[in-house]
Design an enzyme around this catalytic site. Structure first.
Site, short mmCIF file in Angstrom:
data_model
loop_
_atom_site.label_atom_id
_atom_site.label_comp_id
_atom_site.label_asym_id
_atom_site.label_seq_id
_atom_site.Cartn_x
_atom_site.Cartn_y
_atom_site.Cartn_z
N LYS A 55 3.96 4.45 -0.76
CA LYS A 55 2.65 5.28 -0.51
C LYS A 55 2.33 6.04 0.70
O LYS A 55 1.73 6.67 0.89
CB LYS A 55 1.51 4.30 -0.91
CG LYS A 55 1.42 3.49 -2.08
CD LYS A 55 1.58 4.61 -3.54
CE LYS A 55 0.31 5.75 -3.20
NZ LYS A 55 -0.12 5.79 -4.73
N SER A 271 6.31 -4.09 -9.32
CA SER A 271 6.56 -2.98 -9.99
C SER A 271 7.99 -2.79 -9.84
O SER A 271 8.27 -1.70 -10.71
CB SER A 271 5.67 -1.70 -9.32
OG SER A 271 5.80 -1.78 -7.93
#
Lengths: 321, 93
Positions: A55, A271
């Site tokens: 991110k 993830s």
């Protein structure tokens, strides 16, 4: 060498040096023993970014957009996040003297809350039962109430989110594989990573396959990923760029996280386990490249397992956790 | 003695309980309360429990804001007015 190059590029743009450390993450080949079928599995280790997750790329590009447009002049950046984007903003904002306020569900892991505190971000805790949609609603409320105080960046809608990957992740993968990549496999939360990277790669080679990875239901333990069928679909999501969607159970992802740690020495987050699980399924099914060639599958690993140490019991299935 | 408690349902599970935000049940322990919930609303069961009948690894159950792992887990006794929350992990970026 990489540090020297970064220093030059940030001097030219007057950005803080730490902003120049975002991206250029390693592409790690997974050992053949753990890869079923023919082909290569390459894991993009996004935890090598300065704040520890993929991110940072979107956060940097959104901050750049806010600075360029003047939206951040005299205002704080405000956004909702399940955690990783928040930490990215907090680190990059601290380095640039930009105030950061993030709305995060109060069940965010202690690791993330600790990082936000360390970088001096303002944390607005939201109802954990309302999930990330509750955090989004709270951010909207704050932005409406104090427009002079906050610039609501909205990573789910902001074009700079996928653009960050179009500008960095895509070219990095193309270059590192010398254009041999046949499949891109990435989990979707905001979907910025898959959309931006996929858009770039398909421009270079139209028939590259892009595969979205989602949890197998609305209630899951794959932090950062969204079950699109039952969630608010983010505006940056572009179904036309996605060739297939693979659904992964939390338990399958946990098996892969354990395997990556014990067989590859790569301790990744949930993830990443989900994305590797999807990629393995692809290879095990005998998938080939678009022109029948041996597949070169690039899997995005969004963050590392150290961010989830407080949940390590999930790997050990230890009743004490 | 069974006692009346409230189970708070996270948004991701509400479609499995006819849209309810909370469900009241009569039970003696946390495990029993979840048992009543999943027998009344059977679609919830597969979300909370694995095939081995144990709570799935990522499912966090809180009793009045305390993780039941720090208490007596599913055997934790209930008192009238207790609140049990089923807390999911987070989606989104």
């Amino acid at each position: 060498m990489a540090v020297g190059v970064s220093a030059i590029s940030t001097e030219a743009t007057h950005e803080p040096a730490v902003w120049g450390l975002v991206g250029n993450t390693p592409l790690v080949p997974l050992v053949s023993g753990s890869v079923p079928g023919e082909g290569r599995l390459l894991l993009k280790a996004e935890w090598a970014n300065p704040s520890g997750s993929v991110k940072d790329r979107a956060a940097r590009e959104i901050l750049r957009a806010g600075l360029r447009s003047g939206a951040l002049r005299g205002r704080r950046l405000l956004d909702a996040s399940s955690g990783n984007t928040a930490v990215g903003y907090a680190l990059l904002g601290a380095a640039a003297g930009i105030g950061v306020t993030v709305c995060v569900p109060s069940n965010a892991s202690p690791e993330r809350r600790g990082l936000l505190a360390a970088y001096g971000a303002e944390l607005v805790e939201t109802d954990p039962l309302e999930g990330s949609d509750g955090a989004i609603r709270r951010a909207r409320e704050l932005a409406e109430r104090w427009p002079e105080r906050y610039w609501y960046a909205d990573q789910y809608s902001h074009a700079a989110n996928p653009r960050a990957h179009y500008l960095t992740t895509g070219p990095e993968i193309w270059q590192a594989t010398s254009g041999a990549v046949t499949h891109l496999v990435a989990g979707v939360g905001t979907s910025g990573t898959l959309i931006g990277t996929g858009r770039y790669l398909k421009e270079r080679r139209r028939d590259i396959y892009t595969i979205a990875v989602e949890p197998d239901g609305p209630f899951h333990g794959l932090e950062g990923l969204k079950h699109m069928e039952t969630a608010i679909v983010p505006p940056v999501y572009d179904a036309a760029l996605i060739d297939a969607t693979v659904h992964v159970s939390t338990e399958d992802a946990e098996v892969r996280v354990r395997e990556l740690a014990r067989e590859e020495g790569l301790y990744a987050g949930w993830s990443t386990g989900a994305a590797v699980s999807a990629a393995r399924r692809l290879l095990a099914s005998g998938a080939r490249g678009p022109r029948g060639e041996e597949p070169v599958v690039v899997v995005i690993g969004p963050d590392g397992g150290q961010r989830y140490l407080s949940e390590v019991g999930r790997l050990l299935r230890d009743p004490a956790h | 003695m069974s006692t009346s408690v409230t189970i708070l349902i996270p948004s991701a599970l509400r479609p499995s309980v006819a849209g309810l935000v909370e469900v009241s049940v009569e039970a003696k322990t946390v495990g029993e309360a979840l048992g009543v919930l999943t027998s009344t609303h059977q679609r919830v069961k597969g979300h909370l429990y694995g095939e081995d009948g144990r709570l799935r690894s990522f499912v966090n159950i809180y009793l009045n804001d305390r993780d039941i792992r720090e208490l007596e887990r599913e055997a934790t006794p209930l008192a009238a007015g207790d609140e049990i929350a089923i807390v999911p992990s987070m989606a989104g970026g």
